[in-house]
Write an enzyme that holds these catalytic residues in place. Structure first.
Site, PDB file in Angstrom:
ATOM      1  CE  LYS A 210      -3.488   2.315   2.817  1.00  0.00           C
ATOM      2  NZ  LYS A 210      -4.406   2.239   3.948  1.00  0.00           N
ATOM      3  CD  GLU A 216       9.273  -5.923   7.236  1.00  0.00           C
ATOM      4  OE1 GLU A 216       8.931  -4.849   6.672  1.00  0.00           O
ATOM      5  OE2 GLU A 216       9.132  -6.116   8.457  1.00  0.00           O
ATOM      6  N   GLY A 271      -4.909  -1.806   5.036  1.00  0.00           N
ATOM      7  CA  GLY A 271      -4.107  -2.948   4.571  1.00  0.00           C
ATOM      8  C   GLY A 271      -4.778  -4.285   4.838  1.00  0.00           C
ATOM      9  NE  ARG A 272      -6.524  -3.681  10.962  1.00  0.00           N
ATOM     10  CZ  ARG A 272      -5.826  -2.560  11.084  1.00  0.00           C
ATOM     11  NH1 ARG A 272      -4.655  -2.457  10.477  1.00  0.00           N
ATOM     12  NH2 ARG A 272      -6.277  -1.553  11.809  1.00  0.00           N
ATOM     13  CD  GLU A 357      -1.860  -4.423  11.394  1.00  0.00           C
ATOM     14  OE1 GLU A 357      -0.678  -4.783  11.493  1.00  0.00           O
ATOM     15  OE2 GLU A 357      -2.402  -4.202  10.294  1.00  0.00           O
ATOM     16  CG  HIS A 388      -4.927 -36.000  16.814  1.00  0.00           C
ATOM     17  ND1 HIS A 388      -5.066 -37.230  17.427  1.00  0.00           N
ATOM     18  CD2 HIS A 388      -5.953 -35.899  15.941  1.00  0.00           C
ATOM     19  CE1 HIS A 388      -6.112 -37.854  16.917  1.00  0.00           C
ATOM     20  NE2 HIS A 388      -6.678 -37.063  16.007  1.00  0.00           N
ATOM     21  CE  LYS A 512       5.698  -1.087  10.055  1.00  0.00           C
ATOM     22  NZ  LYS A 512       4.748  -0.361   9.232  1.00  0.00           N
TER      23      LYS A 512
HETATM   24  O1  F6P Z   1       2.538  -4.052   9.847  1.00  0.00           O
HETATM   25  C1  F6P Z   1       1.850  -2.892   9.605  1.00  0.00           C
HETATM   26  C2  F6P Z   1       1.340  -2.769   8.217  1.00  0.00           C
HETATM   27  O2  F6P Z   1       1.209  -1.412   7.979  1.00  0.00           O
HETATM   28  C3  F6P Z   1       0.020  -3.484   7.984  1.00  0.00           C
HETATM   29  O3  F6P Z   1      -1.068  -2.811   8.464  1.00  0.00           O
HETATM   30  C4  F6P Z   1       0.044  -3.627   6.512  1.00  0.00           C
HETATM   31  O4  F6P Z   1      -0.905  -4.548   6.066  1.00  0.00           O
HETATM   32  C5  F6P Z   1       1.466  -4.075   6.301  1.00  0.00           C
HETATM   33  O5  F6P Z   1       2.203  -3.318   7.232  1.00  0.00           O
HETATM   34  C6  F6P Z   1       2.019  -3.871   4.922  1.00  0.00           C
HETATM   35  O6  F6P Z   1       1.984  -2.545   4.543  1.00  0.00           O
HETATM   36  P1  F6P Z   1       2.171  -2.117   3.035  1.00  0.00           P
HETATM   37  O7  F6P Z   1       1.064  -2.711   2.248  1.00  0.00           O
HETATM   38  O8  F6P Z   1       2.150  -0.625   3.038  1.00  0.00           O
HETATM   39  O9  F6P Z   1       3.504  -2.650   2.561  1.00  0.00           O
END
Ligand code: F6P
Length: 547
Positions: A210, A216, A271-272, A357, A388, A512
């Protein structure tokens, strides 16, 4: 600042406390069912293709009435309408919350800042569909003219969990000639394992972010680009092998992806809550645009239900209220989601982000510390495997853990013969667990089986463990959409009652920032100011051990 009473000072809350301390001091499911032969029927609601049985809960009609009064008093319905309308209900980020617009029909009108967002939603869906069709048909080729056979989605959190979960869930609808993989972890092993057996000339990377600033994702995307350029020998190969899903066109261009190959979404999609948006492109390529739209239709069925169904039969409202009942009045700290479907193996992980979240908050919308429990720890794995492993604790442990049991009347069409027949055994387990958790086995019943007296306590099941059973005909794209929307709106209801902002996630920021500060100390010789003694010693040890 709101001048309405704090949640726990409301008369509706006190009434629930009194009810718990009085009529429901020692709730007993055997007794509740004995008292009302119609209980199973009365406490079952149908939404779209979902049958939701909530009769095995520690509740009476009075409990439900009191919980509904709480919902009314806390303004759940007003906030719901404001969300659907496009008001900026995410107040800490000053944003609208409009994932429901992602599945609105073409002719709907939903305005943000006086502009109807629905045509933009459908324009992106159409662009995604055209692209997905080209990849699926082989019309979109890689740089060397070879057909795309592999799709690798690079994203994390909401830019990974939704499409990854749905890809697993709908695997039987996917094009089996395509290999679709999801890379999220900044651990280089993730990308390595996802690409080691792939041919660069046949691989399409979808960079899903987003913000397009998530470390990452950008790190993995950069490594993927190097892998591709090394494999194909030319920087310009990137154009046919990388597309982006983002709200941030500037950063996408900076990364080197052609803006024509960017699929847009908007800051009013959390995002979620985003996998119905462009974030679902990998899924759409896998299952095809038609099935993707069927999934959106499923979401919409539950959106409409949530928006219009009366409180007594409003499923997300009921599920949200039940969670509050256990969290605040029975001390439950967690909530298990136990799908009896191999295809739903990532379902609970997806819900963890959706729920935790959203509702893992400890200040309310006005910035005051909450004095009540908020979101539960959500956990679980496919049911029979859990039986199990940790079900022992569910049955005989000391903790109250409400659970959702999710199952289907039919396996997916692809299963045949003996594998199809196994489905009855799978579902027999679901039904048996619901019964055992609710009704247990009394000491008298154990004794009647001739069990030696000293073993009776060990073999007794106290029961009264609440479960919701969600049963659907089959795991189709529409049913998956219905299930996810059900949980989205359940989370919404709880956040509304707790008076928290379910749509921000400031709690992920500190880690972060610190990671960025620590990293140079791991690789260079520099000392990092401000590290606490424990972390400083760990960093020193890491440096010594690092090869
Ligand atoms: O971990 C926080 C967060 O902002 C989430 O809410 C989001 O889904 C994820 O990181 C990834 O964010 P982006 O889509 O901006 O890479």
């Amino acid at each position: 600042m709101s001048d309405s009473p704090r949640l726990t000072h409301r008369p509706e809350w006190t009434a629930l406390e009194d009810h718990r301390a009085g009529a429901l001091l020692h709730p007993d499911l055997r007794e509740l069912f004995d008292r009302d032969p119609e209980r199973a029927r009365r406490y079952t609601v149908r939404v779209g293709d979902l049958l939701i049985d909530y009769s095995k809960h520690l509740i009476t009609d009075e409990t439900l009435a009191l919980l509904q009064e709480l919902a009314t008093a806390t303004g759940v319905f007003g906030l719901r309408d404001a969300m659907f309308r496009g008001d900026r209900i995410n107040t800490t980020e000053n944003r609208a919350v409009l994932h429901t617009a992602l599945r609105a029909p073409r002719d709907a009108v939903i305005e943000v800042d006086d502009a109807n967002v629905v045509p933009r939603v459908h324009a992106v869906l159409d662009k995604m569909a055209a692209f997905a069709d080209k990849v699926r048909s082989g019309e979109w080729t890689g740089h060397t003219g070879r057909r795309i056979k592999n799709v690798v989605n690079i994203g994390i959190g909401g830019s990974d969990l939704g499409p990854a979960m749905a890809y697993e869930a709908l695997r039987s609808c996917t094009d089996r000639d395509l290999t679709v993989r999801f890379v999220s972890n900044v651990d280089g092993a993730d990308l390595h394992e996802a690409t080691r057996d792939l041919e660069p000339a046949e691989t399409l990377f979808i960079v899903a972010s987003k913000t397009f600033t998530t470390i990452e994702t950008i790190t993995n995307a950069t490594s993927a680009r190097s892998w591709l350029v090394e494999g194909l020998g030319e920087e310009k190969a990137v154009a046919r092998h990388f597309v982006a899903l983002s709200t941030n066109a500037g950063k996408v261009a900076e990364f080197g992806i052609d803006p024509d190959n960017m699929f847009e979404f908007w800051d009013w999609v959390g995002g979620r809550y985003s996998y119905d948006s462009a974030i679902g492109l990998s899924l759409m390529i896998a299952i095809g645009p038609g099935r993707f739209r069927e999934m959106l239709d499923g979401f919409r069925i539950v959106d409409e239900h949530f928006r219009t169904a009366p409180a007594e039969s409003n499923a997300p409202l009921l599920l949200g209220l039940l969670g509050i009942w256990y969290g605040s009045f029975f001390g439950a700290q967690s909530h298990a989601v136990l799908p009896y479907s191999h295809y739903l193996s990532k379902f609970t992980a997806y819900l963890q982000q959706l729920d935790m979240e959203s509702n893992g908050k400890s200040v309310d919308r006005d910035g005051h510390p909450v004095e009540w429990q908020t979101g539960p720890v959500v956990w679980g794995t496919p049911g029979t495997n859990g039986q199990h492993a940790y079900y022992q604790l569910l049955h005989q442990g000391t903790k109250m853990i409400p659970a959702d049991l999710i199952g289907f009347a039919n396996p997916v069409d692809e299963l045949s013969g003996g594998l199809r027949a196994q489905h009855d055994l799978l579902m027999a387990n679901l039904f048996a667990q619901g019964q055992a958790l609710a009704f247990g086995k009394t000491a008298a019943e154990v004794r009647a089986e001739g069990v030696p007296e000293e073993q009776v306590p060990h073999r007794t099941f106290r029961g009264n463990h609440p479960t919701t059973t969600i049963l659907a005909t089959e795991l189709t794209p529409s049913v998956l959409g219905q299930l996810i929307a059900l949980y989205e709106h359940k989370v919404f209801v709880q956040g509304a009652i707790w008076h928290i902002d379910s749509f921000d996630q400031w709690g992920v920021e500190l880690g972060k920032v610190l990671a960025k500060r620590v990293e140079p100390a791991l690789t260079g010789g520099t000392d990092v100011p401000g590290l606490d003694p424990s972390t400083a010693a760990l960093v020193a040890a890491y440096r010594t051990l690092r090869k």
